[in-house]
Design a protein around this motif. Sequence first.
Motif, PDB file in Angstrom:
ATOM      1  N   SER A   1       1.129  -1.308  -0.175  1.00 19.38           N
ATOM      2  CA  SER A   1       0.058  -0.149  -0.079  1.00 19.38           C
ATOM      3  C   SER A   1       1.216   0.935   0.539  1.00 19.38           C
ATOM      4  O   SER A   1       2.211   1.264   0.364  1.00 19.38           O
ATOM      5  N   PRO A   2       0.443   2.350  -1.083  1.00 20.79           N
ATOM      6  CA  PRO A   2       1.436   3.694  -0.549  1.00 20.79           C
ATOM      7  C   PRO A   2       1.215   4.308   1.036  1.00 20.79           C
ATOM      8  O   PRO A   2       1.571   5.004   0.932  1.00 20.79           O
ATOM      9  N   VAL A   3       0.349   4.009   1.620  1.00 15.74           N
ATOM     10  CA  VAL A   3      -0.515   4.832   2.830  1.00 15.74           C
ATOM     11  C   VAL A   3       1.739   4.913   3.617  1.00 15.74           C
ATOM     12  O   VAL A   3       1.171   6.070   4.399  1.00 15.74           O
ATOM     13  N   PRO A   4       1.657   3.443   3.779  1.00 11.23           N
ATOM     14  CA  PRO A   4       3.548   4.131   4.423  1.00 11.23           C
ATOM     15  C   PRO A   4       3.865   4.729   4.384  1.00 11.23           C
ATOM     16  O   PRO A   4       5.154   6.148   5.144  1.00 11.23           O
ATOM     17  N   PHE A   5       4.604   5.381   2.705  1.00 12.54           N
ATOM     18  CA  PHE A   5       5.469   6.025   2.186  1.00 12.54           C
ATOM     19  C   PHE A   5       4.434   7.545   2.158  1.00 12.54           C
ATOM     20  O   PHE A   5       5.388   8.328   2.825  1.00 12.54           O
ATOM     21  N   LEU A   6       2.947   7.827   2.466  1.00 11.78           N
ATOM     22  CA  LEU A   6       2.521   8.678   2.372  1.00 11.78           C
ATOM     23  C   LEU A   6       2.685   8.990   4.072  1.00 11.78           C
ATOM     24  O   LEU A   6       3.176  10.605   4.468  1.00 11.78           O
ATOM     25  N   ILE A   7       2.869   8.119   5.178  1.00  7.84           N
ATOM     26  CA  ILE A   7       2.721   8.611   6.801  1.00  7.84           C
ATOM     27  C   ILE A   7       4.534   9.174   6.571  1.00  7.84           C
ATOM     28  O   ILE A   7       4.381   9.939   7.061  1.00  7.84           O
ATOM     29  N   LEU A   8       5.134   8.374   6.157  1.00  5.96           N
ATOM     30  CA  LEU A   8       6.718   9.147   6.437  1.00  5.96           C
ATOM     31  C   LEU A   8       6.685  10.183   5.488  1.00  5.96           C
ATOM     32  O   LEU A   8       8.040  11.123   6.085  1.00  5.96           O
ATOM     33  N   GLY A   9       6.221  10.001   4.144  1.00  5.90           N
ATOM     34  CA  GLY A   9       7.092  11.940   3.613  1.00  5.90           C
ATOM     35  C   GLY A   9       5.763  12.992   4.215  1.00  5.90           C
ATOM     36  O   GLY A   9       6.509  14.097   4.344  1.00  5.90           O
ATOM     37  N   LEU A  10       5.076  12.892   5.163  1.00  2.37           N
ATOM     38  CA  LEU A  10       4.286  14.071   5.701  1.00  2.37           C
ATOM     39  C   LEU A  10       5.261  13.792   6.724  1.00  2.37           C
ATOM     40  O   LEU A  10       5.345  15.239   7.303  1.00  2.37           O
ATOM     41  N   THR A  11       5.755  13.149   7.572  1.00  3.81           N
ATOM     42  CA  THR A  11       6.673  13.410   8.452  1.00  3.81           C
ATOM     43  C   THR A  11       7.805  14.143   8.339  1.00  3.81           C
ATOM     44  O   THR A  11       7.781  14.508   9.306  1.00  3.81           O
ATOM     45  N   PHE A  12       8.641  13.679   7.749  1.00  4.41           N
ATOM     46  CA  PHE A  12       9.705  14.297   7.571  1.00  4.41           C
ATOM     47  C   PHE A  12       8.996  15.886   6.617  1.00  4.41           C
ATOM     48  O   PHE A  12       9.620  16.642   6.972  1.00  4.41           O
ATOM     49  N   THR A  13       7.891  15.740   6.336  1.00  9.15           N
ATOM     50  CA  THR A  13       7.651  16.884   5.335  1.00  9.15           C
ATOM     51  C   THR A  13       7.334  18.082   6.576  1.00  9.15           C
ATOM     52  O   THR A  13       7.912  19.422   6.510  1.00  9.15           O
ATOM     53  N   ILE A  14       7.114  17.474   8.041  1.00  5.49           N
ATOM     54  CA  ILE A  14       6.286  18.232   8.556  1.00  5.49           C
ATOM     55  C   ILE A  14       7.385  18.947   9.521  1.00  5.49           C
ATOM     56  O   ILE A  14       7.438  19.664  10.587  1.00  5.49           O
ATOM     57  N   THR A  15       8.382  18.093   9.526  1.00  2.00           N
ATOM     58  CA  THR A  15      10.128  18.402  10.908  1.00  2.00           C
ATOM     59  C   THR A  15      10.676  19.555   9.576  1.00  2.00           C
ATOM     60  O   THR A  15      10.979  20.158  10.504  1.00  2.00           O
ATOM     61  N   GLY A  16      10.858  19.000   8.430  1.00  2.27           N
ATOM     62  CA  GLY A  16      11.195  19.908   7.627  1.00  2.27           C
ATOM     63  C   GLY A  16      10.241  21.295   8.093  1.00  2.27           C
ATOM     64  O   GLY A  16      11.079  22.416   7.764  1.00  2.27           O
ATOM     65  N   LEU A  17       9.311  21.723   7.302  1.00  5.03           N
ATOM     66  CA  LEU A  17       8.395  22.760   8.410  1.00  5.03           C
ATOM     67  C   LEU A  17       8.982  23.418   9.301  1.00  5.03           C
ATOM     68  O   LEU A  17       9.319  25.160   9.205  1.00  5.03           O
ATOM     69  N   LEU A  18       9.298  22.331  10.328  1.00 11.11           N
ATOM     70  CA  LEU A  18       9.470  23.653  11.632  1.00 11.11           C
ATOM     71  C   LEU A  18       9.994  23.979  11.531  1.00 11.11           C
ATOM     72  O   LEU A  18      11.149  24.824  11.661  1.00 11.11           O
ATOM     73  N   TRP A  19      11.728  23.066  10.677  1.00  8.82           N
ATOM     74  CA  TRP A  19      12.852  23.729  10.756  1.00  8.82           C
ATOM     75  C   TRP A  19      13.256  24.503   9.735  1.00  8.82           C
ATOM     76  O   TRP A  19      13.588  25.869  10.293  1.00  8.82           O
ATOM     77  N   CYS A  20      11.993  24.638   8.786  1.00 12.05           N
ATOM     78  CA  CYS A  20      12.788  25.776   7.831  1.00 12.05           C
ATOM     79  C   CYS A  20      12.287  26.911   8.467  1.00 12.05           C
ATOM     80  O   CYS A  20      12.930  28.525   7.774  1.00 12.05           O
ATOM     81  N   LEU A  21      10.773  26.541   8.964  1.00 14.31           N
ATOM     82  CA  LEU A  21       9.786  28.331   9.775  1.00 14.31           C
ATOM     83  C   LEU A  21      11.088  29.146  10.496  1.00 14.31           C
ATOM     84  O   LEU A  21      11.702  29.892  10.464  1.00 14.31           O
ATOM     85  N   PHE A  22      11.782  27.787  11.257  1.00 13.49           N
ATOM     86  CA  PHE A  22      13.385  28.746  12.038  1.00 13.49           C
ATOM     87  C   PHE A  22      14.137  29.329  11.129  1.00 13.49           C
ATOM     88  O   PHE A  22      14.717  30.410  11.886  1.00 13.49           O
TER      89      PHE A  22
END
Length: 210
Positions: A145-166
């Motif tokens: 299923s593509p679900v695990p890729f979506l979960i990991l991708g969203l996790t990586f993107t969210i942590t990236g968002l926080l760092w990039c905002l900083f």
Amino acid sequence: MFGVIHFEVFLLTGILLNLIPGADTMYIVGRSISQGRTAGIYSVLGIISGSLVHTLFVAFGLSLILVKSVLLFNVIKVIGVVYLVYLGIRMILDKSNLAFQQATGTTMNKRKIYIQGLLTSLTNPKVSLFFIAFMPQFIDPNVTSPVPFLILGLTFTITGLLWCLFVAYFSSYVTKTLRGNQKVGQVLNKVTGVIFIGMGIKLLQTKAPS
């Protein structure tokens, strides 16, 4: 959990990887130091949107086409290089001080900054290749299923968002006083232009997967 294994390790590794400066980070820094916090934030939103698109591509297998096609890889790479160098040259040749204009009431083109951030991310084939190489290590091989890729991708993107905002807030804050000076602001624009050209040269050195 939905086909994801060793999520804690992925989370920690993803955070550490986000801390490593790359083309996206340099774009955000460049916009933030030359045009201020608002420009930095919109550049972050553009970069993160591009990351979400890469996540969807990887989750549904579209990026495998990029891996198998050297021609497509090089076409996307060249487009990205030309685009970054174009942005860099424009900022170097620009005689105006965008930040100074903003301070005196001129409207900033937020949509343009966002789209430039989005294109900077989308025209970087290394992002999809990184996702393809990195994420499968944390996915149960029995899950299709593509679900695990979506979960990991969203996790990586969210942590990236926080760092990039900083990064955007910090970069704009430490250069706020400098941007108030029109001549210094013009220098910052040129420095940003050099950064963009450097990003293009670095992207040009990326080799297609063998």
